[in-house]
Write a protein that holds these residues in place. Sequence first.
Motif, PDB file in Angstrom:
ATOM      1  N   THR A 143       0.279  -4.710   6.938  1.00 46.02           N
ATOM      2  CA  THR A 143       1.512  -5.323   6.452  1.00 46.02           C
ATOM      3  C   THR A 143       2.534  -4.274   6.028  1.00 46.02           C
ATOM      4  O   THR A 143       3.734  -4.408   6.293  1.00 46.02           O
ATOM      5  CB  THR A 143       1.212  -6.264   5.273  1.00 46.02           C
ATOM      6  OG1 THR A 143       0.326  -7.295   5.718  1.00 46.02           O
ATOM      7  CG2 THR A 143       2.488  -6.887   4.731  1.00 46.02           C
ATOM      8  N   ARG A 144       2.051  -3.192   5.400  1.00 51.10           N
ATOM      9  CA  ARG A 144       2.962  -2.173   4.877  1.00 51.10           C
ATOM     10  C   ARG A 144       3.370  -1.135   5.917  1.00 51.10           C
ATOM     11  O   ARG A 144       4.534  -0.696   5.956  1.00 51.10           O
ATOM     12  CB  ARG A 144       2.309  -1.476   3.670  1.00 51.10           C
ATOM     13  CG  ARG A 144       3.056  -0.263   3.147  1.00 51.10           C
ATOM     14  CD  ARG A 144       4.437  -0.611   2.636  1.00 51.10           C
ATOM     15  NE  ARG A 144       5.129   0.577   2.158  1.00 51.10           N
ATOM     16  CZ  ARG A 144       5.805   1.426   2.930  1.00 51.10           C
ATOM     17  NH1 ARG A 144       5.899   1.198   4.239  1.00 51.10           N
ATOM     18  NH2 ARG A 144       6.399   2.474   2.397  1.00 51.10           N
ATOM     19  N   PHE A 145       2.447  -0.727   6.800  1.00 57.55           N
ATOM     20  CA  PHE A 145       2.685   0.470   7.616  1.00 57.55           C
ATOM     21  C   PHE A 145       2.741   0.229   9.124  1.00 57.55           C
ATOM     22  O   PHE A 145       2.968   1.177   9.873  1.00 57.55           O
ATOM     23  CB  PHE A 145       1.624   1.529   7.319  1.00 57.55           C
ATOM     24  CG  PHE A 145       1.657   2.054   5.914  1.00 57.55           C
ATOM     25  CD1 PHE A 145       2.725   2.829   5.475  1.00 57.55           C
ATOM     26  CD2 PHE A 145       0.640   1.764   5.021  1.00 57.55           C
ATOM     27  CE1 PHE A 145       2.764   3.322   4.179  1.00 57.55           C
ATOM     28  CE2 PHE A 145       0.662   2.259   3.724  1.00 57.55           C
ATOM     29  CZ  PHE A 145       1.726   3.033   3.295  1.00 57.55           C
ATOM     30  N   GLU A 202       1.027   7.620  -0.600  1.00 57.51           N
ATOM     31  CA  GLU A 202       1.598   6.346  -0.137  1.00 57.51           C
ATOM     32  C   GLU A 202       0.510   5.330   0.146  1.00 57.51           C
ATOM     33  O   GLU A 202       0.663   4.133  -0.153  1.00 57.51           O
ATOM     34  CB  GLU A 202       2.445   6.586   1.111  1.00 57.51           C
ATOM     35  CG  GLU A 202       3.727   7.344   0.852  1.00 57.51           C
ATOM     36  CD  GLU A 202       4.464   7.709   2.127  1.00 57.51           C
ATOM     37  OE1 GLU A 202       5.709   7.642   2.119  1.00 57.51           O
ATOM     38  OE2 GLU A 202       3.802   8.063   3.131  1.00 57.51           O
ATOM     39  N   ILE A 206      -0.736   1.419  -2.062  1.00 53.50           N
ATOM     40  CA  ILE A 206      -1.027   0.096  -1.506  1.00 53.50           C
ATOM     41  C   ILE A 206      -2.491  -0.275  -1.720  1.00 53.50           C
ATOM     42  O   ILE A 206      -2.808  -1.402  -2.097  1.00 53.50           O
ATOM     43  CB  ILE A 206      -0.688   0.060   0.000  1.00 53.50           C
ATOM     44  CG1 ILE A 206       0.768   0.482   0.222  1.00 53.50           C
ATOM     45  CG2 ILE A 206      -0.936  -1.329   0.585  1.00 53.50           C
ATOM     46  CD1 ILE A 206       1.787  -0.372  -0.487  1.00 53.50           C
TER      47      ILE A 206
END
Length: 316
Positions: free
Chosen positions: A83-85, A196, A200
Amino acid sequence: MKTLITDSPLEAAAILNEGKTVAFPTETVYGLGAAIDSPEALAEVFRAKGRPGDNPLIVHIGTPEELPRVASKLSPEAELLVTRFFPGPLTLVLPKSSEVPYAVTAGLDTVGVRCPAHPAAHEFLKCCHSPVAAPSANRSGRPSATSWEAVHNDLDGKIAAILRGNTSRIGLESTIVDCTGPRPLMLRAGAVTLEELQAIVPSITPAGETQKNEAPKSPGLKYPHYAPRARVVTHERGESPAAIPSASAWIGLGTPPVGIALAKLCTTHEEYARELFSFFRHCDQEAIQTIYCELPPEKGLGRAIRDRLNRAAGNH
């Protein structure tokens, strides 16, 4: 074999769909692609690169929605990272689906999956009929290719086509995170930094060194990588080599030592990462014998740069 150079993602995808090998740009480095449902093209990737067959390939998809084709399940941590990356410079090691052959995974039941954040790569992958297995588009052990010219220098006449694009924006291979165990492990540092990732999924930790008798779950862990023909010597910032032989080069963020024939002073970690492999290749063209490389601090993007430098120097 004549290697076609094309600017058209559609033409490049049509060539790959015919069961041939195609190099294509991504934001990290150029990849050498083959359809995962083409045994002949997969074998050609290994032949063209001179790559050992027990070194797994990363599978590239055009959109995150294609993940079920190549991965049988996602852990909650993997879902958060996707979802983030995705799309981006992150590869996740996941349980493989039945669609992914063992020729891609080096016999493992896991597969590395990446969704590049590069417009030409996205268009190319969208037009491919199958997910695309793609290691870096260079001869094995050599510095990765960050330009189409570098791909051409290494693989002209060995692959069917090169999709021409700009120089890679990042210049280092993707971060790799193994999501198949009890806790996620960062197998390879890259532009998505450990800090990073932990923002998450706080439980992510760097993996220890792969033992020689273990099957690596991702590329870049078992064999020598990223090395130019010149000897690579690393040093910490503030240290200076005692004696500089002739035909020596230097790259780093500080001040070059006195007596260097060729120097690349980088102003940021991002520039260091982007320029590293092309500088190695330039040194080879200039018949440099020794390259001195300043090690950045082991945090953020500096962790990935240190990893590539130490592997090029044979320190791993």
